[in-house]
Scaffold this motif. Structure first.
Motif, PDB file in Angstrom:
ATOM      1  N   MET A   1      -8.315   2.919  -4.758  1.00  0.00           N
ATOM      2  CA  MET A   1      -7.446   1.738  -4.204  1.00  0.00           C
ATOM      3  C   MET A   1      -6.223   2.004  -5.033  1.00  0.00           C
ATOM      4  O   MET A   1      -5.349   2.197  -4.539  1.00  0.00           O
ATOM      5  N   LEU A   2      -6.506   1.986  -6.731  1.00  0.00           N
ATOM      6  CA  LEU A   2      -5.512   1.612  -7.308  1.00  0.00           C
ATOM      7  C   LEU A   2      -4.539   2.556  -7.678  1.00  0.00           C
ATOM      8  O   LEU A   2      -3.750   2.655  -8.188  1.00  0.00           O
ATOM      9  N   GLN A   3      -5.840   3.940  -7.844  1.00  0.00           N
ATOM     10  CA  GLN A   3      -4.974   4.762  -7.821  1.00  0.00           C
ATOM     11  C   GLN A   3      -3.656   5.705  -6.754  1.00  0.00           C
ATOM     12  O   GLN A   3      -2.927   5.927  -7.260  1.00  0.00           O
ATOM     13  N   CYS A   4      -4.252   5.132  -5.612  1.00  0.00           N
ATOM     14  CA  CYS A   4      -2.745   5.197  -4.965  1.00  0.00           C
ATOM     15  C   CYS A   4      -2.133   4.347  -5.042  1.00  0.00           C
ATOM     16  O   CYS A   4      -0.988   4.810  -4.672  1.00  0.00           O
TER      17      CYS A   4
ATOM     18  N   GLY B   1       3.990   3.901  -6.042  1.00  0.00           N
ATOM     19  CA  GLY B   1       4.507   2.847  -6.789  1.00  0.00           C
ATOM     20  C   GLY B   1       4.464   1.401  -7.049  1.00  0.00           C
ATOM     21  O   GLY B   1       5.704   0.689  -7.339  1.00  0.00           O
ATOM     22  N   VAL B   2       3.469   0.507  -6.429  1.00  0.00           N
ATOM     23  CA  VAL B   2       3.568  -0.457  -6.093  1.00  0.00           C
ATOM     24  C   VAL B   2       2.862  -1.156  -7.364  1.00  0.00           C
ATOM     25  O   VAL B   2       1.757  -1.092  -8.187  1.00  0.00           O
ATOM     26  N   LYS B   3       3.622  -2.004  -7.722  1.00  0.00           N
ATOM     27  CA  LYS B   3       4.302  -2.586  -9.307  1.00  0.00           C
ATOM     28  C   LYS B   3       3.387  -4.576  -8.907  1.00  0.00           C
ATOM     29  O   LYS B   3       3.125  -4.230  -8.964  1.00  0.00           O
ATOM     30  N   GLU B   4       3.038  -4.620  -7.592  1.00  0.00           N
ATOM     31  CA  GLU B   4       2.628  -5.682  -6.986  1.00  0.00           C
ATOM     32  C   GLU B   4       2.360  -6.042  -5.637  1.00  0.00           C
ATOM     33  O   GLU B   4       2.687  -5.132  -4.848  1.00  0.00           O
ATOM     34  N   ILE B   5       1.035  -6.119  -5.677  1.00  0.00           N
ATOM     35  CA  ILE B   5       0.492  -6.598  -4.594  1.00  0.00           C
ATOM     36  C   ILE B   5       0.453  -7.944  -3.894  1.00  0.00           C
ATOM     37  O   ILE B   5       0.484  -8.891  -4.961  1.00  0.00           O
ATOM     38  N   ARG B   6       0.736  -8.723  -2.422  1.00  0.00           N
ATOM     39  CA  ARG B   6       0.121  -9.574  -2.640  1.00  0.00           C
ATOM     40  C   ARG B   6      -1.168 -10.259  -1.344  1.00  0.00           C
ATOM     41  O   ARG B   6      -0.744  -9.182  -0.651  1.00  0.00           O
ATOM     42  N   LEU B   7      -1.511 -10.809  -1.828  1.00  0.00           N
ATOM     43  CA  LEU B   7      -2.943 -11.366  -0.992  1.00  0.00           C
ATOM     44  C   LEU B   7      -2.849 -12.086  -0.057  1.00  0.00           C
ATOM     45  O   LEU B   7      -2.486 -13.270  -0.736  1.00  0.00           O
ATOM     46  N   ASP B   8      -3.292 -12.376   1.330  1.00  0.00           N
ATOM     47  CA  ASP B   8      -3.452 -13.622   1.851  1.00  0.00           C
ATOM     48  C   ASP B   8      -4.630 -13.297   2.147  1.00  0.00           C
ATOM     49  O   ASP B   8      -4.379 -12.640   3.503  1.00  0.00           O
TER      50      ASP B   8
END
Length: 76
Positions: free
Chosen positions: A59-62, A67-74
């Protein structure tokens, strides 16, 4: 209580949403993964995402490859 299936669905949903947000197809993801040294085939990627069973490393490799720099978890 949240079970493993719920966590797998959350991980799958997060990754698929980031791909869609960036307009990245599975084929393009395979190419982008290759650019960062990750050897995957399109059928393998498609199966992993369909099942929702993949490692945190994958998942982190993908996320890095697209180019994901931030993710928001809800997750509540």
């Amino acid at each position: 209580m949240v079970d493993a299936v719920d966590w797998e669905a959350a991980a799958k949903g997060l990754l698929k949403a980031e791909l869609k947000r960036r307009g990245v197809t599975y084929g393009q993801l395979v190419e982008k993964l290759a650019e960062v040294g990750v050897d995957e085939t399109e059928p393998n990627v498609r199966n992993k995402l369909a099942r929702g069973k993949f490692t945190a490393v994958f998942m982190l490799q993908c996320l890095h490859a697209i180019g994901v720099k931030e993710i928001r978890l809800d997750l509540a």
